[in-house]
Design a protein around this motif. Sequence first.
Motif, PDB file in Angstrom:
ATOM      1  N   LEU A   1      16.596  30.104  31.422  1.00 34.61           N
ATOM      2  CA  LEU A   1      17.257  29.209  30.640  1.00 34.61           C
ATOM      3  C   LEU A   1      16.794  27.645  30.607  1.00 34.61           C
ATOM      4  N   VAL A   2      16.485  27.335  31.801  1.00 39.15           N
ATOM      5  CA  VAL A   2      15.811  25.941  31.773  1.00 39.15           C
ATOM      6  C   VAL A   2      14.765  25.616  30.915  1.00 39.15           C
ATOM      7  N   LYS A   3      13.710  26.904  31.178  1.00 40.27           N
ATOM      8  CA  LYS A   3      12.486  26.893  30.400  1.00 40.27           C
ATOM      9  C   LYS A   3      12.421  27.088  28.779  1.00 40.27           C
ATOM     10  N   HIS A   4      13.555  27.982  28.435  1.00 42.53           N
ATOM     11  CA  HIS A   4      13.488  28.517  27.322  1.00 42.53           C
ATOM     12  C   HIS A   4      14.872  28.362  26.298  1.00 42.53           C
ATOM     13  N   ALA A   5      15.777  27.703  26.936  1.00 41.25           N
ATOM     14  CA  ALA A   5      16.902  27.365  26.103  1.00 41.25           C
ATOM     15  C   ALA A   5      16.703  27.013  24.646  1.00 41.25           C
ATOM     16  N   SER A   6      15.767  26.020  24.590  1.00 39.11           N
ATOM     17  CA  SER A   6      15.752  25.303  23.366  1.00 39.11           C
ATOM     18  C   SER A   6      15.296  26.336  22.179  1.00 39.11           C
ATOM     19  N   GLU A   7      14.559  27.331  22.644  1.00 36.23           N
ATOM     20  CA  GLU A   7      14.024  28.518  21.833  1.00 36.23           C
ATOM     21  C   GLU A   7      15.274  29.502  21.162  1.00 36.23           C
ATOM     22  N   LEU A   8      16.329  29.243  21.981  1.00 37.50           N
ATOM     23  CA  LEU A   8      17.282  30.437  21.804  1.00 37.50           C
ATOM     24  C   LEU A   8      18.538  29.942  20.997  1.00 37.50           C
ATOM     25  N   GLU A   9      19.201  30.786  20.345  1.00 38.23           N
ATOM     26  CA  GLU A   9      20.288  30.563  19.503  1.00 38.23           C
ATOM     27  C   GLU A   9      21.468  30.825  20.319  1.00 38.23           C
ATOM     28  N   ARG A  10      22.616  30.535  19.225  1.00 41.72           N
ATOM     29  CA  ARG A  10      23.874  30.771  19.971  1.00 41.72           C
ATOM     30  C   ARG A  10      24.364  32.376  19.956  1.00 41.72           C
ATOM     31  N   LYS A  11      23.614  33.026  20.633  1.00 42.56           N
ATOM     32  CA  LYS A  11      23.830  34.437  20.807  1.00 42.56           C
ATOM     33  C   LYS A  11      24.027  34.862  22.232  1.00 42.56           C
ATOM     34  N   VAL A  12      24.121  36.358  22.311  1.00 46.08           N
ATOM     35  CA  VAL A  12      24.183  37.017  23.841  1.00 46.08           C
ATOM     36  C   VAL A  12      22.619  37.479  23.944  1.00 46.08           C
ATOM     37  N   TYR A  13      22.013  37.220  24.994  1.00 45.46           N
ATOM     38  CA  TYR A  13      20.520  37.972  25.038  1.00 45.46           C
ATOM     39  C   TYR A  13      20.358  38.566  26.225  1.00 45.46           C
ATOM     40  N   PRO A  14      19.661  39.565  26.264  1.00 41.09           N
ATOM     41  CA  PRO A  14      19.152  40.391  27.258  1.00 41.09           C
ATOM     42  C   PRO A  14      18.523  39.667  28.511  1.00 41.09           C
ATOM     43  N   VAL A  15      18.436  40.129  29.673  1.00 41.83           N
ATOM     44  CA  VAL A  15      17.509  39.583  30.575  1.00 41.83           C
ATOM     45  C   VAL A  15      16.188  40.075  30.261  1.00 41.83           C
ATOM     46  N   PRO A  16      15.224  39.136  30.109  1.00 40.90           N
ATOM     47  CA  PRO A  16      13.873  39.648  29.819  1.00 40.90           C
ATOM     48  C   PRO A  16      13.383  41.008  30.710  1.00 40.90           C
ATOM     49  N   GLU A  17      13.008  41.830  29.908  1.00 41.43           N
ATOM     50  CA  GLU A  17      12.286  43.073  30.591  1.00 41.43           C
ATOM     51  C   GLU A  17      11.513  42.900  32.125  1.00 41.43           C
ATOM     52  N   ALA A  18      10.570  41.733  31.677  1.00 44.32           N
ATOM     53  CA  ALA A  18       9.651  41.351  32.914  1.00 44.32           C
ATOM     54  C   ALA A  18      10.548  41.002  34.269  1.00 44.32           C
TER      55      ALA A  18
ATOM     56  N   ALA B   1      30.197  35.779  19.793  1.00 45.33           N
ATOM     57  CA  ALA B   1      29.115  35.610  19.121  1.00 45.33           C
ATOM     58  C   ALA B   1      29.341  36.062  17.382  1.00 45.33           C
ATOM     59  N   ASN B   2      30.016  37.231  17.519  1.00 46.76           N
ATOM     60  CA  ASN B   2      30.263  37.645  16.076  1.00 46.76           C
ATOM     61  C   ASN B   2      31.229  36.955  15.153  1.00 46.76           C
ATOM     62  N   ASP B   3      31.993  36.375  15.785  1.00 47.93           N
ATOM     63  CA  ASP B   3      32.830  35.393  14.980  1.00 47.93           C
ATOM     64  C   ASP B   3      32.569  33.866  15.155  1.00 47.93           C
ATOM     65  N   GLY B   4      31.306  33.672  15.726  1.00 48.52           N
ATOM     66  CA  GLY B   4      30.993  32.308  15.343  1.00 48.52           C
ATOM     67  C   GLY B   4      31.510  31.359  16.543  1.00 48.52           C
ATOM     68  N   THR B   5      32.168  31.733  17.462  1.00 47.51           N
ATOM     69  CA  THR B   5      32.795  30.905  18.103  1.00 47.51           C
ATOM     70  C   THR B   5      31.869  30.514  19.588  1.00 47.51           C
ATOM     71  N   LEU B   6      30.988  31.331  19.756  1.00 52.43           N
ATOM     72  CA  LEU B   6      30.039  31.141  20.753  1.00 52.43           C
ATOM     73  C   LEU B   6      29.187  30.022  20.453  1.00 52.43           C
ATOM     74  N   LYS B   7      29.172  28.793  21.258  1.00 51.41           N
ATOM     75  CA  LYS B   7      28.611  27.546  20.990  1.00 51.41           C
ATOM     76  C   LYS B   7      27.168  27.516  21.580  1.00 51.41           C
ATOM     77  N   TYR B   8      26.732  28.358  22.441  1.00 55.12           N
ATOM     78  CA  TYR B   8      25.526  28.155  23.331  1.00 55.12           C
ATOM     79  C   TYR B   8      25.030  29.637  23.705  1.00 55.12           C
ATOM     80  N   PRO B   9      23.622  29.811  23.888  1.00 55.12           N
ATOM     81  CA  PRO B   9      23.072  31.197  24.423  1.00 55.12           C
ATOM     82  C   PRO B   9      23.688  31.438  25.599  1.00 55.12           C
ATOM     83  N   VAL B  10      23.971  32.968  25.905  1.00 53.68           N
ATOM     84  CA  VAL B  10      24.136  33.276  26.969  1.00 53.68           C
ATOM     85  C   VAL B  10      23.405  34.662  27.296  1.00 53.68           C
TER      86      VAL B  10
END
Length: 424
Positions: free
Chosen positions: A372-389, A168-177
Motif C-alpha cells: 500500500l505504501v508503494k502503490h496506494a496512489s495507483e489504486l482506486e476505491r475498491k477491494v483488491y486481492p493480495v498480489p499473487e507474487a 465498494a458496490n454502493d460507493g461508500t468505500l472511500k479508499y482502497p482495501v
Amino acid sequence: MTSTSQTAGDVRDLALAEHGKRKMEWANQQMPVLQLIRKRFIKEQPLKGVRLSACLHVTSETANLAVTLRDGGAEVVLCASNPLSTQDEVAACLVKDYSIPTYAIKGEDNATYYAHVNAAIDHRPQITMDDGADLVTTLVTKRTDLVPGVIGGTEETTTGVIRLRAMANDGTLKYPVIAVNDALTKHLFDNRYGTGQSTIDGILRATNLLIAGLKFVVAGYGWCGRGVAMRAKGLGADVIVTEVNPVRALEAVMDGFRVMPMCEAAKVGDIFVTVTGNKSVLSSEHFERMKDGAVVANSGHFNVEIDIPALEKLSSARRPARPFVEEFVMKDGRRIYLLGEGRLINLASAEGHPAAVMDMSFANQSLAAEYLVKHASELERKVYPVPEAIDRQIAKLKLESMGIYADRLSPEQEQYLASWSEGT
Ligand SMILES: NC(=O)c1ccc[n+]([C@@H]2O[C@H](COP(=O)([O-])OP(=O)(O)OC[C@H]3O[C@@H](n4cnc5c(N)ncnc54)[C@H](O)[C@@H]3O)[C@@H](O)[C@H]2O)c1
C-alpha cells in the motif's frame, strides 16, 4: 480512558506484561516467515513514519505483527476487533514493553469496545488494518473528517471482505482495501486448519466434553466449516453438515459427511457450531427441536449466527454452568448450553489460531501494508486481492522454514504449458 503508562492505551493491568511477553516469545518461535519479514523491515524501513491503526484480535500472534510493523517504521496503534478475544497479558506487554498504544480489555462492554475503536482512529491513520471492517465502517460513517488522510487499508476476514465489497458496490468505500483474507496463503490455511483446530480447542476448553461418538453439526461448509468438520471427524464425532450453497453441500457429501437441513439436524445434534458469516443460522425453530443438553457455539465473525434473543425468549431460566458455558432452561425443561456468549469460540475460551498458521496471515498483512505504501496512489476505491507474487513468496518461505522444497518446472515443461500446439 485510563492512560496506563507513558504509552497511551487502555488495558486491564500492566502487571500482567511479563506473562504476555513470554506468550509473545512462544508464538514468535512458530512464526518464521514473519521473523524474516521483520528482519528485512528493520533494515529497509518500508513503513517509515506511516501512522497505522490496527483493529485485530489482540493475541500473542497479533502482538508479533504489531512489533513487525513498528520495526518497519510504522507508528502503530492497536485496538480489539472483538470484546472477548483480547489476551489481557499480551495487551499489557505491548503497552509496557513495546510502547505500542493498545486499547483492548477482555470482556469489555459495547460502549468500551467502540471507545477503543475510536481511540485507534484518533491516531489519524494513513493505513487501517481491520478484522471485520469496524475501523473502515466507523471512519466512513462517523469520522469522515479523517478519511482523506487514509491511503489504504487491509482486511483480515471473510465477513470484513463481504462488508467491504458491499461498500465498494454502493460507493461508500472511500479508499482502497486489500483483501488479505482472499490470499491463498491466508484462507486455505488460517480459515481451514486454524479455525478447524482452534474451534475444537475452544469447545473442549469450555466444556471438556468427549467428542467421540457425539453428533456434531457444522453449519456452513466454507473454508472454516470444512476445517471444523474435518477435525471433529478426526476426534470420532458423527459429523453432520448444513449448507445453503448446493456446490458446497455436494462437496460435504463427497467428503463423507451427512448433509441435511438445520431443522432436521436440530433434532439429532449434540453439538452445533455455526461458521457461515450469516445471521440467525440457529433460531427459535431450531432451539425448539433440540435435545436436552444440546451445546451451541459459534466460530463465525459476528455474534449474530446464533439468535441469542430468541434463545432468551424461549427460556424460563439461565445461569452460568462453567466459564464460557451458559445454561438456558427451556419452558419444557430441556437445557441448551450456549458457549462464549455466541462469540468466536476459538478466541473466547481458547487462544485463537496457532501461531504457525497466523505466521502466513500476518506475513500477508505486513507485505500488504508495504504494498500500500508503494502503490496506494495507483489504486482506486475498491477491494483488491493480495498480489499473487506475495502469496507465492509466502508459501515458498513457509515451505523452506519447514525444510521442504517443491519441484521446479524444467524449461521444456514451462514451454509445454505455455503452448497450445504441443500434444497434438
Ligand atoms: N473463528 C475464526 O477465527 C475465524 C477465522 C476466519 C474466518 N472466520 C469467520 O468465519 C465465517 C466463515 O468464514 P469462511 O471463510 O468459512 O466463509 P465462506 O464464505 O468460505 O463459507 C461460509 C459458508 O457458509 C454458508 N452459509 C451461509 N449461510 C448459511 C446458512 N444459513 N446455513 C448454512 N450455511 C450457510 C455459505 O454458503 C458458505 O459456503 C466468517 O464470518 C469469517 O469472517 C472466523
